[in-house]
Enzyme design. Structure first.
Site, PDB file in Angstrom:
ATOM      1  N   LYS A  75     -43.054  -5.486  -8.836  1.00 48.02           N
ATOM      2  CA  LYS A  75     -41.798  -4.759  -9.047  1.00 48.02           C
ATOM      3  C   LYS A  75     -40.640  -5.639  -9.516  1.00 48.02           C
ATOM      4  O   LYS A  75     -39.806  -5.204 -10.285  1.00 48.02           O
ATOM      5  CB  LYS A  75     -41.376  -4.063  -7.750  1.00 48.02           C
ATOM      6  CG  LYS A  75     -42.249  -2.885  -7.368  1.00 48.02           C
ATOM      7  CD  LYS A  75     -41.699  -2.276  -6.088  1.00 48.02           C
ATOM      8  CE  LYS A  75     -42.436  -1.043  -5.683  1.00 48.02           C
ATOM      9  NZ  LYS A  75     -41.811  -0.406  -4.516  1.00 48.02           N
ATOM     10  N   ASP A 111     -37.134   4.302  -5.889  1.00 41.86           N
ATOM     11  CA  ASP A 111     -37.320   4.097  -4.440  1.00 41.86           C
ATOM     12  C   ASP A 111     -36.104   4.534  -3.615  1.00 41.86           C
ATOM     13  O   ASP A 111     -36.255   5.229  -2.605  1.00 41.86           O
ATOM     14  CB  ASP A 111     -37.634   2.619  -4.139  1.00 41.86           C
ATOM     15  CG  ASP A 111     -39.094   2.274  -4.378  1.00 41.86           C
ATOM     16  OD1 ASP A 111     -39.924   3.214  -4.447  1.00 41.86           O
ATOM     17  OD2 ASP A 111     -39.412   1.079  -4.498  1.00 41.86           O
ATOM     18  N   GLY A 137     -35.969  -7.508   1.786  1.00 40.97           N
ATOM     19  CA  GLY A 137     -36.662  -7.562   0.501  1.00 40.97           C
ATOM     20  C   GLY A 137     -36.319  -6.346  -0.364  1.00 40.97           C
ATOM     21  O   GLY A 137     -35.265  -5.723  -0.196  1.00 40.97           O
ATOM     22  N   GLY A 138     -37.239  -6.006  -1.274  1.00 46.02           N
ATOM     23  CA  GLY A 138     -36.995  -4.903  -2.205  1.00 46.02           C
ATOM     24  C   GLY A 138     -36.862  -3.565  -1.486  1.00 46.02           C
ATOM     25  O   GLY A 138     -36.012  -2.734  -1.858  1.00 46.02           O
TER      26      GLY A 138
HETATM   27  P1  NDP Z   1     -40.844  -7.906   0.661  1.00 46.19           P
HETATM   28  O1  NDP Z   1     -42.029  -8.795   0.630  1.00 46.19           O
HETATM   29  O2  NDP Z   1     -39.834  -7.962  -0.437  1.00 46.19           O
HETATM   30  O3  NDP Z   1     -40.034  -8.142   2.043  1.00 46.19           O
HETATM   31  C1  NDP Z   1     -40.747  -8.245   3.239  1.00 46.19           C
HETATM   32  C2  NDP Z   1     -39.757  -8.279   4.401  1.00 46.19           C
HETATM   33  O4  NDP Z   1     -40.514  -8.323   5.609  1.00 46.19           O
HETATM   34  C3  NDP Z   1     -38.843  -9.503   4.399  1.00 46.19           C
HETATM   35  O5  NDP Z   1     -37.563  -9.114   4.883  1.00 46.19           O
HETATM   36  C4  NDP Z   1     -39.546 -10.446   5.393  1.00 46.19           C
HETATM   37  O6  NDP Z   1     -38.654 -11.333   6.045  1.00 46.19           O
HETATM   38  C5  NDP Z   1     -40.071  -9.432   6.381  1.00 46.19           C
HETATM   39  N1  NDP Z   1     -41.211  -9.959   7.148  1.00 46.19           N
HETATM   40  C6  NDP Z   1     -42.480 -10.092   6.709  1.00 46.19           C
HETATM   41  N2  NDP Z   1     -43.266 -10.589   7.700  1.00 46.19           N
HETATM   42  C7  NDP Z   1     -42.459 -10.759   8.783  1.00 46.19           C
HETATM   43  C8  NDP Z   1     -42.676 -11.229  10.108  1.00 46.19           C
HETATM   44  N3  NDP Z   1     -43.895 -11.630  10.528  1.00 46.19           N
HETATM   45  N4  NDP Z   1     -41.618 -11.261  10.969  1.00 46.19           N
HETATM   46  C9  NDP Z   1     -40.391 -10.853  10.560  1.00 46.19           C
HETATM   47  N5  NDP Z   1     -40.124 -10.386   9.308  1.00 46.19           N
HETATM   48  C10 NDP Z   1     -41.148 -10.343   8.422  1.00 46.19           C
HETATM   49  O7  NDP Z   1     -41.431  -6.432   0.822  1.00 46.19           O
HETATM   50  P2  NDP Z   1     -40.812  -5.063   0.293  1.00 46.19           P
HETATM   51  O8  NDP Z   1     -39.380  -5.014   0.667  1.00 46.19           O
HETATM   52  O9  NDP Z   1     -41.197  -4.845  -1.111  1.00 46.19           O
HETATM   53  O10 NDP Z   1     -41.614  -3.983   1.178  1.00 46.19           O
HETATM   54  C11 NDP Z   1     -41.376  -3.848   2.567  1.00 46.19           C
HETATM   55  C12 NDP Z   1     -42.211  -2.682   3.070  1.00 46.19           C
HETATM   56  O11 NDP Z   1     -41.699  -1.435   2.534  1.00 46.19           O
HETATM   57  C13 NDP Z   1     -43.668  -2.775   2.624  1.00 46.19           C
HETATM   58  O12 NDP Z   1     -44.454  -2.445   3.730  1.00 46.19           O
HETATM   59  C14 NDP Z   1     -43.779  -1.705   1.547  1.00 46.19           C
HETATM   60  O13 NDP Z   1     -45.062  -1.163   1.474  1.00 46.19           O
HETATM   61  C15 NDP Z   1     -42.775  -0.671   2.024  1.00 46.19           C
HETATM   62  N6  NDP Z   1     -42.273   0.182   0.921  1.00 46.19           N
HETATM   63  C16 NDP Z   1     -42.540   1.534   1.017  1.00 46.19           C
HETATM   64  C17 NDP Z   1     -42.103   2.390   0.003  1.00 46.19           C
HETATM   65  C18 NDP Z   1     -42.401   3.857   0.120  1.00 46.19           C
HETATM   66  O14 NDP Z   1     -42.356   4.568  -0.892  1.00 46.19           O
HETATM   67  N7  NDP Z   1     -42.687   4.378   1.299  1.00 46.19           N
HETATM   68  C19 NDP Z   1     -41.378   1.893  -1.177  1.00 46.19           C
HETATM   69  C20 NDP Z   1     -41.100   0.450  -1.126  1.00 46.19           C
HETATM   70  C21 NDP Z   1     -41.567  -0.359  -0.106  1.00 46.19           C
HETATM   71  P3  NDP Z   1     -38.282 -12.769   5.362  1.00 46.19           P
HETATM   72  O15 NDP Z   1     -37.201 -12.479   4.359  1.00 46.19           O
HETATM   73  O16 NDP Z   1     -37.808 -13.573   6.507  1.00 46.19           O
HETATM   74  O17 NDP Z   1     -39.551 -13.298   4.747  1.00 46.19           O
END
Ligand code: NDP
Length: 291
Positions: A75, A111, A137-138
């Site tokens: 994305k 989104d 994140g995104g």
């Molecule tokens: P990103 O990879 O951009 O961000 C992931 C986030 O999760 C970061 O803030 C990261 O923190 C945090 N994170 C990951 N692992 C841990 C952990 N062990 N402990 C604490 N924080 C953690 O992902 P996206 O934003 O793209 O997606 C996030 C979720 O949203 C996904 O599950 C995705 O499938 C879902 N989503 C659903 C949609 C829908 O239509 N329903 C649309 C878009 C997304 P850090 O910054 O510290 O690494």
């Protein structure tokens, strides 16, 4: 397309690029819509790995694809490969839709609008209220934009990497009216009652929860009784983030409704016809075994 695939020469195609892509429920949703509307179109999953993204995007006009959705991990990178971007895509810094307009690729992002629509359908009134977004994140960016549009007075971003939450806050400050304050925190703020005690909405926008297990430490009991817990992740079973909320009797929703709404918005962009949202939603729910 169920009951035998009959793709004639006049068919045109949409699809989704992802890595992995086989779990995607978008083909079921979009193909049910095509079948119901009697359109000679089909939606296909394409397994596109990051090194092949550019070539796959170039193939869209070459193959005459109408457009594609993008999912993990494309994305953000694909944004830089578009000839045109919508304002929404620029704001979010990511695209989930590529539309082929006469051979020219236009990037868009549905989104935030998908989440906003789902929260409105759920009857959430966020005007003048507090929202807590976990993650930066995104997905969190989309949630932040949706909360701004729903008129939240305070939007608190809590993230493991605080600097990332601060970056997100700075990026979106210009889109928020004076009546909306955006704050950035670490995950420790989910343990004190301060942030949560006035929350009308708590969103999980982290990627924690695809697998079974515990969510992050979070003081669920500190939230008001009418607080809505919303997980961007969707699954057959309640997610680790939602389970404690359910046990407390709080309202909970997972991201299936957001997926249905963003998919319906993408369908409209691709096909230029009103999307059958209800059908797309029930198809998704039945694919999740929740119909
Ligand atoms: P990103 O990879 O951009 O961000 C992931 C986030 O999760 C970061 O803030 C990261 O923190 C945090 N994170 C990951 N692992 C841990 C952990 N062990 N402990 C604490 N924080 C953690 O992902 P996206 O934003 O793209 O997606 C996030 C979720 O949203 C996904 O599950 C995705 O499938 C879902 N989503 C659903 C949609 C829908 O239509 N329903 C649309 C878009 C997304 P850090 O910054 O510290 O690494």
């Amino acid at each position: 397309m169920e009951g035998g695939i009959k793709l004639g020469g006049s068919y045109r195609f949409t699809g989704i690029f992802g890595d992995p892509v086989e779990h995607s429920l978008s083909p079921a949703m979009h193909n049910a819509a095509y079948a119901a509307l009697g359109m000679e179109r089909a939606y296909l999953p394409f397994h596109v790995t990051p090194p092949r993204l550019r070539a796959a995007l170039h193939a869209i006009p070459a193959l005459g694809l109408i457009g594609v959705n993008l999912t993990v991990p494309h994305k953000e990178r694909a944004l830089r490969m578009m000839a045109h971007l919508s304002d929404e895509a620029r704001t979010l810094g990511a695209i989930n839709c590529v539309v082929n307009r006469d051979g020219v690729l236009h990037g868009d992002n549905t989104d935030a609008r998908g989440l906003e629509a789902d929260l409105r359908e759920a009857g959430l009134d966020l005007a003048g209220k507090v929202a807590v977004i976990i993650g930066a994140g995104g997905g969190a960016a989309a949630a932040l934009l949706a909360c701004i549009r729903l008129g939240a007075s305070t939007i608190a971003i809590s993230n493991r990497t605080v600097a990332r939450a601060q970056r997100l806050r700075r990026r979106f400050a210009r889109y928020a009216p004076d009546s909306t304050a955006i704050t950035a925190h670490g995950l420790d703020r989910l343990l004190g009652s301060g942030l949560l005690s006035s929350a009308a909405l708590v969103v999980n926008a982290t990627s924690i929860g695809f697998t079974a297990g515990e969510f992050l430490p979070l003081e669920y009991t500190a939230t008001p009784g009418d607080c809505l817990f919303y997980d961007l992740i969707y699954a057959r079973e309640p997610t680790p983030f939602l389970k404690p909320g359910i046990a407390l009797g709080r309202r909970t929703l997972d991201g299936a409704g957001m997926l249905a709404n963003q998919g319906a918005l993408a369908f409209a962009l691709f096909n230029k016809v009103p999307p059958p949202l209800g059908l797309m939603r029930t198809t998704l729910m039945s694919a999740l075994g929740r119909a």
